[in-house]
Design a protein around this motif. Structure first.
Motif, PDB file in Angstrom:
ATOM      1  N   VAL A 169      80.694  34.359  52.317  1.00 20.66           N
ATOM      2  CA  VAL A 169      80.309  35.600  52.988  1.00 20.66           C
ATOM      3  C   VAL A 169      79.133  36.194  52.231  1.00 20.66           C
ATOM      4  O   VAL A 169      79.193  36.391  51.015  1.00 20.66           O
ATOM      5  CB  VAL A 169      81.478  36.602  53.047  1.00 20.66           C
ATOM      6  N   ASP A 170      78.037  36.431  52.953  1.00 27.08           N
ATOM      7  CA  ASP A 170      76.858  37.098  52.385  1.00 27.08           C
ATOM      8  C   ASP A 170      77.074  38.602  52.442  1.00 27.08           C
ATOM      9  O   ASP A 170      77.334  39.161  53.523  1.00 27.08           O
ATOM     10  CB  ASP A 170      75.613  36.764  53.210  1.00 27.08           C
ATOM     11  N   LEU A 171      76.944  39.263  51.290  1.00 29.18           N
ATOM     12  CA  LEU A 171      77.047  40.721  51.230  1.00 29.18           C
ATOM     13  C   LEU A 171      75.872  41.279  50.432  1.00 29.18           C
ATOM     14  O   LEU A 171      75.495  40.721  49.401  1.00 29.18           O
ATOM     15  CB  LEU A 171      78.350  41.152  50.547  1.00 29.18           C
ATOM     16  N   MET A 172      75.320  42.385  50.904  1.00 35.61           N
ATOM     17  CA  MET A 172      74.275  43.087  50.169  1.00 35.61           C
ATOM     18  C   MET A 172      74.841  44.396  49.619  1.00 35.61           C
ATOM     19  O   MET A 172      75.694  45.022  50.244  1.00 35.61           O
ATOM     20  CB  MET A 172      73.079  43.392  51.077  1.00 35.61           C
ATOM     21  N   HIS A 173      74.339  44.779  48.467  1.00 36.43           N
ATOM     22  CA  HIS A 173      74.674  46.107  47.942  1.00 36.43           C
ATOM     23  C   HIS A 173      73.383  46.840  47.612  1.00 36.43           C
ATOM     24  O   HIS A 173      72.294  46.267  47.686  1.00 36.43           O
ATOM     25  CB  HIS A 173      75.601  46.016  46.723  1.00 36.43           C
ATOM     26  N   GLY A 174      73.522  48.112  47.276  1.00 32.50           N
ATOM     27  CA  GLY A 174      72.328  48.933  47.078  1.00 32.50           C
ATOM     28  C   GLY A 174      71.670  49.280  48.399  1.00 32.50           C
ATOM     29  O   GLY A 174      70.451  49.436  48.485  1.00 32.50           O
ATOM     30  N   LEU A 175      72.496  49.438  49.440  1.00 33.59           N
ATOM     31  CA  LEU A 175      71.981  49.784  50.767  1.00 33.59           C
ATOM     32  C   LEU A 175      71.590  51.258  50.815  1.00 33.59           C
ATOM     33  O   LEU A 175      71.988  52.041  49.938  1.00 33.59           O
ATOM     34  CB  LEU A 175      73.041  49.479  51.830  1.00 33.59           C
ATOM     35  N   PRO A 176      70.815  51.683  51.807  1.00 32.24           N
ATOM     36  CA  PRO A 176      70.403  53.093  51.878  1.00 32.24           C
ATOM     37  C   PRO A 176      71.589  54.046  51.772  1.00 32.24           C
ATOM     38  O   PRO A 176      72.558  53.941  52.524  1.00 32.24           O
ATOM     39  CB  PRO A 176      69.738  53.184  53.258  1.00 32.24           C
ATOM     40  N   ALA A 177      71.516  54.952  50.788  1.00 31.12           N
ATOM     41  CA  ALA A 177      72.524  55.997  50.568  1.00 31.12           C
ATOM     42  C   ALA A 177      73.920  55.441  50.289  1.00 31.12           C
ATOM     43  O   ALA A 177      74.910  56.167  50.361  1.00 31.12           O
ATOM     44  CB  ALA A 177      72.587  56.951  51.762  1.00 31.12           C
ATOM     45  N   GLN A 178      74.027  54.162  49.930  1.00 35.58           N
ATOM     46  CA  GLN A 178      75.344  53.566  49.682  1.00 35.58           C
ATOM     47  C   GLN A 178      75.948  54.081  48.379  1.00 35.58           C
ATOM     48  O   GLN A 178      75.273  54.206  47.365  1.00 35.58           O
ATOM     49  CB  GLN A 178      75.234  52.044  49.613  1.00 35.58           C
ATOM     50  N   THR A 179      77.240  54.397  48.426  1.00 37.00           N
ATOM     51  CA  THR A 179      77.956  54.817  47.229  1.00 37.00           C
ATOM     52  C   THR A 179      78.637  53.609  46.594  1.00 37.00           C
ATOM     53  O   THR A 179      78.767  52.546  47.209  1.00 37.00           O
ATOM     54  CB  THR A 179      79.030  55.861  47.565  1.00 37.00           C
ATOM     55  N   GLU A 180      79.098  53.801  45.370  1.00 35.78           N
ATOM     56  CA  GLU A 180      79.836  52.733  44.693  1.00 35.78           C
ATOM     57  C   GLU A 180      81.100  52.367  45.469  1.00 35.78           C
ATOM     58  O   GLU A 180      81.419  51.187  45.638  1.00 35.78           O
ATOM     59  CB  GLU A 180      80.199  53.176  43.275  1.00 35.78           C
ATOM     60  N   ALA A 181      81.796  53.382  45.966  1.00 37.14           N
ATOM     61  CA  ALA A 181      83.033  53.128  46.718  1.00 37.14           C
ATOM     62  C   ALA A 181      82.767  52.287  47.965  1.00 37.14           C
ATOM     63  O   ALA A 181      83.541  51.388  48.305  1.00 37.14           O
ATOM     64  CB  ALA A 181      83.692  54.451  47.101  1.00 37.14           C
ATOM     65  N   GLN A 182      81.667  52.570  48.655  1.00 37.25           N
ATOM     66  CA  GLN A 182      81.333  51.810  49.860  1.00 37.25           C
ATOM     67  C   GLN A 182      81.002  50.357  49.525  1.00 37.25           C
ATOM     68  O   GLN A 182      81.397  49.429  50.244  1.00 37.25           O
ATOM     69  CB  GLN A 182      80.158  52.471  50.580  1.00 37.25           C
ATOM     70  N   ALA A 183      80.285  50.156  48.432  1.00 40.47           N
ATOM     71  CA  ALA A 183      79.933  48.793  48.025  1.00 40.47           C
ATOM     72  C   ALA A 183      81.180  47.998  47.650  1.00 40.47           C
ATOM     73  O   ALA A 183      81.318  46.816  48.005  1.00 40.47           O
ATOM     74  CB  ALA A 183      78.953  48.830  46.855  1.00 40.47           C
TER      75      ALA A 183
END
Length: 385
Positions: A169-183
């Motif tokens: 599964v490909d996942l990106m983090h550091g998305l616009p306005a993303q919080t640690e909890a969301q990541a």
């Protein structure tokens, strides 16, 4: 496989919006099919071009077996399972395939564009890579994805139920306005759904993309660092092992990717594909024309920028790949895979070991934990003017 239903605003890969109406090979025949499928005649023409392309490269295999295949894009799941069955049947008349050949298909979780996963498995594909990116529906919209949260979760479930035991599964983090909890939610969800391998990487803004022209506001560096640290802890707690900068495996690493990082050879077919081949005269890289229409017009497709890696560039070229691996590679790989001795690099290697950036073992080329965190700095030591 260079087509997508829709070009994502962050994507700098060689992908082109799927033609809804497509004339093939200069005929007047026009194919108008639903958005969820590649026009049948276009699929057939492209697959035939791939085989002509592969036949041209047959001598480059030099009698070696094909040990892995990676079908990337674009959106390779736009090609039918029947098309892949034909493709691999033809390829096996040109090359010897390893009995345990790893064949990976990139697939989009969008519900309308792929056949049942079992059909791909039957066609010989034994590993799936799902481009989920995130399970947050609002973020998926911002990223221009055509699937939603439920689509992504269902795609993983269906793939496992179909019999795919190896599922990235490909996942990106550091998305616009993303919080640690969301990541971290994304990681927990992928793991809970049954992913056996994760490609987890930070969103970067690349030139020639929509996001480069209208840049979104990304999280600050402190938040990014916290996400990275917390995410690694989550993955480790669930038995995932990091073997490359952005790759985590619970069971088997991706054999195809390991070959890249270990400076192995690989052929390349398709619009925009890149290859690397070792020959007695040197090590060469080549690429194919990027535009699908231009690729289809070339019979057979010619290799572009067929170019030897210069001797002065070889240290950086090798280390840029090998040191991405968490465990590095045996030192013997350098002379075997480049044709050059390590002797000239000993002053640099000694300095990096003394600085605690490379492991002290002279039989391995491997970063320490600190060196892995400062990989770009380590690699810069191998750049020649």
């Amino acid at each position: 496989m260079p087509w997508c239903i829709k070009k994502c605003p962050y994507c700098d890969f060689n992908s082109h919006t799927l033609p809804k109406v497509q004339a093939v090979q200069g005929t007047t025949s026009v194919h108008d099919l639903p958005d969820s499928a590649l026009p049948a005649a276009l699929e057939q023409a492209y697959l035939q071009a791939l085989i002509q392309d592969a036949a041209q490269q047959q001598p480059l295999a030099q009698g070696r077996c094909i040990s892995s295949v990676f079908i990337g894009g674009g959106t390779p799941s736009l090609i039918s399972a029947k098309g892949y069955q034909w493709l691999f049947g033809q390829l096996k008349t040109l090359f010897n395939f390893d009995a345990n050949c790893e064949i990976t298909l990139e697939a989009n979780p969008g519900t309308l564009e792929h056949q049942p996963f079992a059909d791909y498995l039957e066609a010989g594909i034994n590993r799936l890579s799902l481009g989920v990116q995130t399970f947050d529906s609002a973020q998926l919209q911002r990223l221009g994805r055509i699937h939603g949260q439920d689509d992504a979760m269902q795609a993983i479930t269906r793939a496992r139920e179909a019999g795919f035991n190896r599922l990235n599964v490909d996942l990106m983090h550091g998305l616009p306005a993303q919080t640690e909890a969301q990541a971290l939610y994304d990681l927990h969800t992928a793991i809970a759904q049954g992913a056996t391998h994760l490609s987890w990487y930070q969103l970067t803004i690349e030139p020639n993309t929509v996001f480069f022209r209208t840049q979104p506001v990304l999280p600050e560096d402190d938040i990014l660092a916290d996400i990275q640290q917390a995410g690694e802890a989550v993955l480790q707690s669930h038995g995932f092992v990091q073997y490359e900068v952005s790759a985590w495996a619970k069971e088997q690493p991706c054999r195809h990717n390991l070959n890249y990082w270990q400076f192995g050879d690989y052929l390349a077919i398709g619009a925009g594909a890149h290859g690397k081949i070792s020959q007695p005269a040197g090590i060469y890289r080549f690429q194919k024309t990027r535009q699908p229409k231009d690729y289809l017009a070339q019979q057979p497709a010619s290799m572009l920028n067929w170019q030897a890696i210069a001797a002065q560039d070889m240290p950086f070229e090798f280390m840029m790949n090998a040191l991405r691996l968490k465990d590095g590679v045996p030192s013997s790989f350098y002379p075997v895979r480049t044709g050059f001795s390590l002797d000239s690099l000993q002053p640099v290697l000694t300095r990096l070991r003394q600085q605690g950036l490379l492991v002290a073992d002279e039989n391995r080329l491997q970063c320490t934990a600190r060196g892995f965190n400062y990989l770009n700095d380590v690699l810069s030591e191998f750049v020649t003017d």
